[in-house]
Design a protein around this motif. Structure first.
Motif, PDB file in Angstrom:
ATOM      1  N   GLY A   1       4.088  11.146 -11.326  1.00  0.00           N
ATOM      2  CA  GLY A   1       3.070  11.919 -12.042  1.00  0.00           C
ATOM      3  C   GLY A   1       2.781  13.293 -11.470  1.00  0.00           C
ATOM      4  N   LYS A   2       3.674  13.814 -10.657  1.00  0.00           N
ATOM      5  CA  LYS A   2       3.425  15.112 -10.003  1.00  0.00           C
ATOM      6  C   LYS A   2       3.236  16.249 -11.011  1.00  0.00           C
ATOM      7  CE  LYS A   2       7.357  14.829  -7.851  1.00  0.00           C
ATOM      8  NZ  LYS A   2       7.783  13.491  -8.292  1.00  0.00           N
ATOM      9  N   THR A   3       4.185  16.349 -11.953  1.00  0.00           N
ATOM     10  CA  THR A   3       4.127  17.484 -12.883  1.00  0.00           C
ATOM     11  C   THR A   3       2.898  17.395 -13.772  1.00  0.00           C
ATOM     12  OG1 THR A   3       6.509  17.733 -12.798  1.00  0.00           O
ATOM     13  CG2 THR A   3       5.416  18.672 -14.720  1.00  0.00           C
ATOM     14  N   THR A   4       2.599  16.189 -14.238  1.00  0.00           N
ATOM     15  CA  THR A   4       1.409  16.005 -15.087  1.00  0.00           C
ATOM     16  C   THR A   4       0.152  16.396 -14.309  1.00  0.00           C
ATOM     17  OG1 THR A   4       2.594  14.149 -16.075  1.00  0.00           O
ATOM     18  CG2 THR A   4       0.249  14.338 -16.591  1.00  0.00           C
ATOM     19  N   LEU A   5       0.046  15.924 -13.083  1.00  0.00           N
ATOM     20  CA  LEU A   5      -1.132  16.237 -12.260  1.00  0.00           C
ATOM     21  C   LEU A   5      -1.213  17.743 -11.988  1.00  0.00           C
ATOM     22  CD1 LEU A   5      -3.527  15.213 -10.496  1.00  0.00           C
ATOM     23  CD2 LEU A   5      -1.918  15.109  -8.587  1.00  0.00           C
ATOM     24  N   CYS A   6      -0.099  18.336 -11.598  1.00  0.00           N
ATOM     25  CA  CYS A   6      -0.114  19.772 -11.263  1.00  0.00           C
ATOM     26  C   CYS A   6      -0.511  20.615 -12.477  1.00  0.00           C
ATOM     27  CB  CYS A   6       1.247  20.221 -10.753  1.00  0.00           C
ATOM     28  SG  CYS A   6       1.614  19.621  -9.104  1.00  0.00           S
ATOM     29  N   GLN A   7       0.020  20.243 -13.656  1.00  0.00           N
ATOM     30  CA  GLN A   7      -0.327  21.012 -14.868  1.00  0.00           C
ATOM     31  C   GLN A   7      -1.828  20.953 -15.112  1.00  0.00           C
ATOM     32  OE1 GLN A   7       2.208  18.997 -17.655  1.00  0.00           O
ATOM     33  NE2 GLN A   7       3.805  20.562 -17.555  1.00  0.00           N
ATOM     34  N   GLN A   8      -2.386  19.764 -14.964  1.00  0.00           N
ATOM     35  CA  GLN A   8      -3.812  19.607 -15.279  1.00  0.00           C
ATOM     36  C   GLN A   8      -4.688  20.277 -14.225  1.00  0.00           C
ATOM     37  OE1 GLN A   8      -5.030  15.722 -16.626  1.00  0.00           O
ATOM     38  NE2 GLN A   8      -3.103  15.387 -17.679  1.00  0.00           N
ATOM     39  N   VAL A   9      -4.280  20.188 -12.962  1.00  0.00           N
ATOM     40  CA  VAL A   9      -5.072  20.848 -11.913  1.00  0.00           C
ATOM     41  C   VAL A   9      -4.971  22.371 -12.076  1.00  0.00           C
ATOM     42  CG1 VAL A   9      -5.296  21.224  -9.413  1.00  0.00           C
ATOM     43  CG2 VAL A   9      -4.880  18.920 -10.292  1.00  0.00           C
TER      44      VAL A   9
END
Ligand code: DAT
Length: 172
Positions: free
Chosen positions: A17-25
Protein backbone atom coordinates in the motif's frame (compact mmCIF):
# COMPACT_ATOMS: atom_id res chain seq x y z
CA UNK A 1 20.98 24.13 6.07
CA UNK A 2 18.07 22.57 7.96
CA UNK A 3 15.15 21.41 5.81
CA UNK A 4 12.09 23.63 5.84
CA UNK A 5 9.75 20.62 5.51
CA UNK A 6 10.21 16.96 6.46
CA UNK A 7 11.14 14.05 4.24
CA UNK A 8 9.33 10.74 4.77
CA UNK A 9 10.31 7.36 3.37
CA UNK A 10 7.52 4.80 2.92
CA UNK A 11 8.84 1.29 2.30
CA UNK A 12 7.49 -2.27 2.47
CA UNK A 13 6.98 -5.36 0.34
CA UNK A 14 5.29 -4.67 -3.04
CA UNK A 15 1.51 -4.56 -2.60
CA UNK A 16 1.49 -3.35 1.02
CA UNK A 17 0.00 0.00 0.00
CA UNK A 18 2.94 2.39 -0.31
CA UNK A 19 1.78 4.23 -3.43
CA UNK A 20 -1.80 4.54 -2.21
CA UNK A 21 -0.63 5.88 1.16
CA UNK A 22 1.90 8.28 -0.37
CA UNK A 23 -0.67 9.69 -2.81
CA UNK A 24 -3.14 10.35 -0.03
CA UNK A 25 -0.57 11.84 2.35
CA UNK A 26 0.76 14.05 -0.46
CA UNK A 27 -2.77 15.28 -1.12
CA UNK A 28 -3.41 15.97 2.57
CA UNK A 29 -0.09 17.67 3.33
CA UNK A 30 1.35 19.11 0.12
CA UNK A 31 4.42 16.84 0.33
CA UNK A 32 5.81 15.86 -3.08
CA UNK A 33 5.26 12.17 -3.84
CA UNK A 34 8.35 10.56 -5.36
CA UNK A 35 7.71 7.07 -6.69
CA UNK A 36 11.18 5.59 -7.20
CA UNK A 37 9.95 2.92 -9.62
CA UNK A 38 8.41 5.58 -11.88
CA UNK A 39 11.51 7.81 -11.61
CA UNK A 40 13.79 4.88 -12.54
CA UNK A 41 11.72 4.15 -15.64
CA UNK A 42 11.28 7.80 -16.67
CA UNK A 43 14.99 8.62 -16.38
CA UNK A 44 16.37 5.14 -17.24
CA UNK A 45 18.17 4.90 -13.90
CA UNK A 46 18.74 1.16 -14.32
CA UNK A 47 21.04 -1.34 -15.98
CA UNK A 48 18.40 -3.57 -17.56
CA UNK A 49 16.00 -6.36 -16.64
CA UNK A 50 16.73 -9.07 -14.08
CA UNK A 51 15.19 -12.28 -15.44
CA UNK A 52 15.55 -14.11 -12.16
CA UNK A 53 13.76 -11.54 -10.00
CA UNK A 54 11.56 -10.21 -12.83
CA UNK A 55 12.34 -6.56 -12.17
CA UNK A 56 14.58 -3.72 -13.38
CA UNK A 57 18.05 -3.60 -11.83
CA UNK A 58 18.12 -0.08 -10.51
CA UNK A 59 21.29 2.00 -10.48
CA UNK A 60 21.27 3.10 -6.84
CA UNK A 61 23.99 5.75 -7.26
CA UNK A 62 22.15 7.37 -10.16
CA UNK A 63 18.87 7.34 -8.20
CA UNK A 64 20.55 9.06 -5.23
CA UNK A 65 22.19 11.65 -7.52
CA UNK A 66 18.83 12.37 -9.16
CA UNK A 67 17.18 12.94 -5.77
CA UNK A 68 19.88 14.81 -3.86
CA UNK A 69 18.70 18.40 -4.50
CA UNK A 70 15.03 17.67 -3.85
CA UNK A 71 15.79 15.80 -0.68
CA UNK A 72 18.04 18.61 0.52
CA UNK A 73 15.14 21.04 0.21
CA UNK A 74 12.75 18.71 2.05
CA UNK A 75 9.02 18.20 1.68
CA UNK A 76 9.22 14.81 -0.08
CA UNK A 77 7.45 11.52 0.55
CA UNK A 78 9.46 8.76 -1.09
CA UNK A 79 7.83 5.50 -2.17
CA UNK A 80 10.06 2.44 -2.65
CA UNK A 81 10.00 -1.14 -1.42
CA UNK A 82 13.59 -1.12 -0.14
CA UNK A 83 15.36 1.44 1.98
CA UNK A 84 19.01 0.51 2.53
CA UNK A 85 20.75 2.56 -0.14
CA UNK A 86 19.40 6.04 0.55
CA UNK A 87 21.57 8.33 2.70
CA UNK A 88 20.32 8.11 6.28
CA UNK A 89 20.46 11.91 6.63
CA UNK A 90 17.66 12.37 4.07
CA UNK A 91 14.77 11.17 6.22
CA UNK A 92 12.97 12.45 9.29
CA UNK A 93 10.54 9.52 9.38
CA UNK A 94 10.73 6.00 7.92
CA UNK A 95 7.47 4.06 7.66
CA UNK A 96 7.39 0.33 6.93
CA UNK A 97 4.00 -1.01 5.83
CA UNK A 98 2.99 -4.57 6.67
CA UNK A 99 0.06 -6.59 5.34
CA UNK A 100 -1.58 -9.84 6.36
CA UNK A 101 0.00 -12.57 4.20
CA UNK A 102 -3.16 -13.91 2.58
CA UNK A 103 -4.40 -10.40 1.78
CA UNK A 104 -1.02 -9.55 0.27
CA UNK A 105 -1.13 -12.73 -1.83
CA UNK A 106 -4.50 -11.70 -3.28
CA UNK A 107 -3.29 -8.18 -4.05
CA UNK A 108 -0.26 -9.51 -5.91
CA UNK A 109 -2.34 -12.02 -7.86
CA UNK A 110 -4.41 -9.08 -9.14
CA UNK A 111 -1.16 -7.58 -10.50
CA UNK A 112 -0.61 -10.59 -12.72
CA UNK A 113 2.72 -11.34 -11.06
CA UNK A 114 4.03 -14.88 -11.71
CA UNK A 115 3.43 -17.44 -8.94
CA UNK A 116 7.16 -17.40 -8.26
CA UNK A 117 7.24 -13.63 -7.83
CA UNK A 118 4.18 -13.72 -5.57
CA UNK A 119 5.76 -16.44 -3.44
CA UNK A 120 9.04 -14.53 -3.14
CA UNK A 121 7.29 -11.33 -2.12
CA UNK A 122 4.99 -12.99 0.43
CA UNK A 123 8.02 -14.85 1.83
CA UNK A 124 9.79 -11.48 2.14
CA UNK A 125 6.78 -10.21 4.11
CA UNK A 126 6.67 -13.29 6.37
CA UNK A 127 10.38 -12.92 7.15
CA UNK A 128 10.01 -9.18 7.92
CA UNK A 129 12.84 -8.48 5.49
CA UNK A 130 12.01 -4.79 4.98
CA UNK A 131 11.43 -4.14 8.69
CA UNK A 132 14.89 -5.53 9.37
CA UNK A 133 16.39 -3.50 6.52
CA UNK A 134 14.82 -0.32 7.92
CA UNK A 135 15.93 -0.92 11.50
CA UNK A 136 19.44 -1.75 10.28
CA UNK A 137 19.59 1.43 8.16
CA UNK A 138 17.93 4.14 10.28
CA UNK A 139 17.78 5.25 13.91
CA UNK A 140 15.25 3.17 15.81
CA UNK A 141 13.26 6.21 16.94
CA UNK A 142 12.41 7.32 13.40
CA UNK A 143 11.30 3.87 12.13
CA UNK A 144 7.59 3.09 12.46
CA UNK A 145 5.98 -0.17 11.38
CA UNK A 146 2.32 0.32 10.38
CA UNK A 147 -0.29 -2.29 9.49
CA UNK A 148 -1.81 -1.87 6.03
CA UNK A 149 -4.32 -4.68 5.59
CA UNK A 150 -7.73 -2.98 5.69
CA UNK A 151 -9.15 0.30 4.36
CA UNK A 152 -9.41 1.41 8.01
CA UNK A 153 -5.66 0.84 8.40
CA UNK A 154 -5.06 2.99 5.32
CA UNK A 155 -7.27 5.79 6.64
CA UNK A 156 -5.59 5.71 10.05
CA UNK A 157 -2.11 5.70 8.51
CA UNK A 158 -2.91 8.71 6.30
CA UNK A 159 -4.24 10.60 9.33
CA UNK A 160 -1.21 9.69 11.47
CA UNK A 161 1.29 10.81 8.86
CA UNK A 162 -0.60 14.02 8.12
CA UNK A 163 -0.75 14.78 11.87
CA UNK A 164 2.97 14.05 12.22
CA UNK A 165 3.71 16.51 9.37
CA UNK A 166 1.65 19.23 11.02
CA UNK A 167 3.67 19.02 14.23
CA UNK A 168 7.11 18.56 12.63
CA UNK A 169 9.60 21.36 13.23
CA UNK A 170 13.08 21.72 11.70
CA UNK A 171 15.88 20.70 14.05
CA UNK A 172 18.43 23.44 14.63
P1 DAT B 1 2.54 -0.76 -3.24
O1 DAT B 1 2.76 0.66 -3.67
O2 DAT B 1 3.08 -1.03 -1.86
O3 DAT B 1 2.98 -1.78 -4.22
P2 DAT B 1 -0.28 -0.15 -3.73
O4 DAT B 1 -0.49 1.15 -3.04
O5 DAT B 1 -0.11 -0.14 -5.21
O6 DAT B 1 0.94 -0.96 -3.07
O7 DAT B 1 -1.51 -1.08 -3.30
C1 DAT B 1 -1.75 -2.33 -3.91
C2 DAT B 1 -3.25 -2.58 -3.94
O8 DAT B 1 -3.72 -2.85 -2.65
C3 DAT B 1 -4.07 -1.41 -4.47
O9 DAT B 1 -5.14 -1.92 -5.20
C4 DAT B 1 -4.60 -0.74 -3.22
C5 DAT B 1 -4.71 -1.91 -2.26
N1 DAT B 1 -4.41 -1.55 -0.85
C6 DAT B 1 -3.22 -1.15 -0.39
N2 DAT B 1 -3.28 -0.94 0.93
C7 DAT B 1 -4.54 -1.22 1.31
C8 DAT B 1 -5.23 -1.21 2.56
N3 DAT B 1 -4.63 -0.86 3.71
N4 DAT B 1 -6.53 -1.56 2.57
C9 DAT B 1 -7.14 -1.91 1.44
N5 DAT B 1 -6.55 -1.95 0.22
C10 DAT B 1 -5.28 -1.61 0.16
Amino acid sequence: MPRSAPNILVCGTPGTGKTTLCQQVAEATGLKHINIGDLVKAQSLHSGWDDEFECLVIDEDKVCDALEDMMGEGGCIVDYHGCDFFPERWFDLVVVLQTDNSVLWERLEKRAYSQKKIQENVQCEIMHVIVEEATDSYREEIVHVLQSTTPEDMERNVEQLAAWCRTWRPSS
